[in-house]
Design a protein around this motif. Sequence first.
Motif, short mmCIF file in Angstrom:
data_model
loop_
_atom_site.label_atom_id
_atom_site.label_comp_id
_atom_site.label_asym_id
_atom_site.label_seq_id
_atom_site.Cartn_x
_atom_site.Cartn_y
_atom_site.Cartn_z
N THR A 33 32.63 6.75 -3.90
CA THR A 33 32.61 8.25 -4.02
C THR A 33 31.73 8.99 -5.08
O THR A 33 32.23 10.01 -5.52
CB THR A 33 34.26 8.78 -4.19
OG1 THR A 33 34.70 8.44 -5.33
CG2 THR A 33 35.03 8.14 -2.74
N SER A 34 30.47 8.32 -5.44
CA SER A 34 29.90 9.07 -6.31
C SER A 34 28.28 8.85 -5.97
O SER A 34 28.09 7.82 -5.34
CB SER A 34 30.04 8.28 -7.84
OG SER A 34 31.55 8.39 -8.04
N VAL A 35 27.59 9.58 -6.36
CA VAL A 35 26.15 9.86 -6.35
C VAL A 35 25.61 10.05 -7.45
O VAL A 35 26.23 10.75 -8.35
CB VAL A 35 25.77 10.90 -5.14
CG1 VAL A 35 26.11 10.41 -3.64
CG2 VAL A 35 26.00 12.46 -5.58
N TYR A 36 24.37 9.55 -7.59
CA TYR A 36 23.39 9.51 -8.94
C TYR A 36 22.44 9.90 -8.75
O TYR A 36 21.54 9.59 -7.82
CB TYR A 36 23.81 8.05 -9.55
CG TYR A 36 25.05 7.48 -9.78
CD1 TYR A 36 25.65 6.89 -8.73
CD2 TYR A 36 25.94 7.56 -10.95
CE1 TYR A 36 26.86 6.14 -8.80
CE2 TYR A 36 27.19 7.29 -10.88
CZ TYR A 36 27.59 6.54 -9.85
OH TYR A 36 28.78 5.94 -9.99
N TYR A 37 21.87 10.85 -9.80
CA TYR A 37 20.50 11.21 -9.75
C TYR A 37 20.03 11.25 -11.20
O TYR A 37 20.71 11.67 -12.07
CB TYR A 37 20.53 12.87 -9.01
CG TYR A 37 20.95 12.75 -7.75
CD1 TYR A 37 19.42 12.60 -6.58
CD2 TYR A 37 21.99 12.92 -7.13
CE1 TYR A 37 19.88 12.74 -5.33
CE2 TYR A 37 22.27 12.86 -5.63
CZ TYR A 37 21.00 12.58 -4.87
OH TYR A 37 21.41 12.68 -3.34
N ILE A 77 24.37 13.77 -12.67
CA ILE A 77 22.80 13.89 -12.83
C ILE A 77 22.60 13.97 -14.05
O ILE A 77 22.96 14.73 -15.06
CB ILE A 77 22.69 15.48 -12.10
CG1 ILE A 77 23.07 15.56 -10.67
CG2 ILE A 77 21.35 15.62 -12.08
CD1 ILE A 77 22.99 16.81 -10.32
N ASN A 78 21.62 12.98 -14.56
CA ASN A 78 20.98 12.94 -15.65
C ASN A 78 19.81 13.71 -15.77
O ASN A 78 18.77 13.60 -15.02
CB ASN A 78 20.68 11.53 -16.29
CG ASN A 78 20.46 11.25 -17.63
OD1 ASN A 78 19.26 11.55 -17.96
ND2 ASN A 78 21.38 11.00 -18.58
N VAL A 79 19.58 14.58 -16.71
CA VAL A 79 18.44 15.66 -16.68
C VAL A 79 17.83 15.45 -18.20
O VAL A 79 18.36 15.48 -19.15
CB VAL A 79 18.98 17.10 -16.90
CG1 VAL A 79 17.92 17.91 -16.89
CG2 VAL A 79 19.70 17.36 -15.50
N LEU A 80 16.48 15.16 -17.93
CA LEU A 80 15.65 15.12 -19.03
C LEU A 80 14.78 16.39 -19.25
O LEU A 80 14.05 16.70 -18.21
CB LEU A 80 14.53 13.89 -18.93
CG LEU A 80 13.52 13.84 -19.86
CD1 LEU A 80 14.03 13.44 -21.44
CD2 LEU A 80 12.48 12.74 -19.68
N ASN A 81 14.85 17.00 -20.47
CA ASN A 81 14.08 18.30 -20.62
C ASN A 81 12.64 18.14 -21.30
O ASN A 81 12.75 17.50 -22.60
CB ASN A 81 14.98 19.32 -21.42
CG ASN A 81 14.03 20.47 -21.86
OD1 ASN A 81 13.10 20.87 -21.41
ND2 ASN A 81 14.56 21.12 -22.82
N PHE A 122 30.13 16.40 -12.05
CA PHE A 122 31.01 17.21 -11.68
C PHE A 122 31.54 17.04 -10.06
O PHE A 122 30.83 16.04 -9.61
CB PHE A 122 30.51 18.85 -11.34
CG PHE A 122 29.22 18.98 -10.63
CD1 PHE A 122 28.96 19.04 -9.25
CD2 PHE A 122 28.03 18.89 -11.43
CE1 PHE A 122 27.91 19.08 -8.74
CE2 PHE A 122 26.57 19.09 -10.92
CZ PHE A 122 26.66 18.99 -9.64
N GLN A 123 32.65 17.43 -9.59
CA GLN A 123 33.16 16.93 -8.38
C GLN A 123 32.91 18.12 -7.35
O GLN A 123 33.04 19.33 -7.52
CB GLN A 123 34.45 16.52 -8.42
CG GLN A 123 35.07 16.13 -7.30
CD GLN A 123 36.48 15.68 -7.08
OE1 GLN A 123 37.36 16.44 -8.03
NE2 GLN A 123 37.01 14.85 -6.31
#
Length: 603
Positions: A33-37, A77-81, A122-123
Amino acid sequence: MRLSRLPPTPTVLLCAASLFVLFSLPFSLSANTSVYYYLEVYYKVLSPLGVPQQVITVNGTIPGPLITTTTNWDVVINVLNDLNEPLLLTWDGMQHRRNSWQDGVLGTNCPIPPGWNWTYQFQAKDQIGSFFYFPSLGLQRAAGGFGGITVNNRNTVPVPFAQPDGDFTIFIGDWYTKNHTDLRKLLDEGKELGLPDGVLINGKGPYRYNSTMVPVPVDYETINVEPGKTYRIRVHNIGTSTSLNFRIQNHNLLLVEAEGTYTIQQNFTNLDIHVGQSYSFLVTMDQNASTDYYIVASARFVNELDEQPAWARVTGVAILHYSNSKGAASGPLPDPPNDIYYTSYSMNQAKTIKMNTSAGAARPNPQGSFHYGSINVTHTYLISSVPPLYINDKRRSTLNGISFIPPETPLRLADLHELKGVYALDFPSRPKNRDPRLGRSAINASYKGFIEIVFQNNDTKIHTYHLDGYAFFVVGMDYGEWSKSNRASYNKWDAISRTTTQVYPGAWTAVLVSLDNVGIWNLRSENLDRWYLGEELYVRVADPGGYNRTEMMVPDNVLYCGLLSALQRAQTPHTRSSASSLRVLTSLNFATILVLVLLAIIP
């Protein structure tokens, strides 16, 4: 059995890093039940309108990757700035139930510094539909940085139409060839942004349908389809400030969904889509398949009549390409609405968009089972916008006479740490007869309250307003000044529930909101220029049982800034090259990571 030391092969190093990711990320993992980006946000020089300019890409493209999930699944979601300025991504339309910590605006989050990465979790709780993400700071969205979010139904909840043969996401939006820092400078100097230089469709310029209107050929978008098939087409207006009319030459648009609500199905030949709004259509490929067709997005509500010829150039054109097409699209573009003398055309069109009360959505029970029309309103807010004015010699935009100042310390963190003076719970419930002022003002709302918000647009331009954390029922709109007597005309049965609504010039729009989501939530103009100049506020819906009774706890990876900067731990800056292994890891699902780990440790 004697275990030998594993050599440091790439597989072993990857698996060691996998273990590190598994045990260090600030969330619990779920196998199914998880998605990763992984999203890298960085500049590129592109020429969407034939002029080289600095744009903001996500993983190197405009639009960025499509985030796809399912009702109630977790999204990580891991975000690189990798910009040279702070960054926040906000998830337009995602409600973040009990979790405003993930909202990605300055009232809830400290920005991600340049070179840093941050993980959102988040869900998609009790949601379905079509949404999008974008950078929420300093007009960055005007340079790109956006992408789609699709939340699919669970298998146990039927969709109220046959399974389409395909699914496309289309972004439309006005575009400037100046970069976003130059646009900011114009606003800071008290100037208007002026006419856009064009309209992009999926980050690309117009097909050269006319050598006068499109003098230089540019890269354009093509949607490839098969004859006889039906496709779901999700359309988002991600632009700066221009409402757009969307149409496909010779094809009907069967409207089925608006921002998470299934609609009464009806055909349109064209539909006005305002800044920040999203719709889903079913489009059947039932025309002569030997030729291509125009997809068009053109400017609406242009009130500078002497500039109409210039606005005619502000038109986006893409191509609908049948697989066995033998010829290019031809003829004039399909006509936009001819409503110069019928000013209610667009409003009347909007009033026909209603909720399908018999369809299930995120839950099996029908959407109409929540009888919003029979609930007593606990408070009314009349929120007025006017043309920009000057405060302390600076050109600003206001709501009820208050121009919002971006906070250095997020409001939600200020509450958690009991800081005083960061903001005030003093937003007036209606305009007051006083001089306009700067401030950080919020509505002090009651959990489980049911409020009425009336947006009164006394400006000469159309506005759209968005509320984070919620969907609201758009129960009425009309021209003139709102009064209590207008409540008699409200739609109290099948009003569309959505997250962004338009307010026409010289008109009002009324929405009803059930305050069942604790947190601090941003209410803003989606017109980027007006948002930047101060047209926003926050709605605080306090946890009735105290911190962490209803609301989720502050995440372990929370960033600190402003008055709380001393609490922030240092982070080693990342670059795109050093983050490549992390990109691989976060693109793997949980089961794959476990397999890699087992392969590494089993001799």
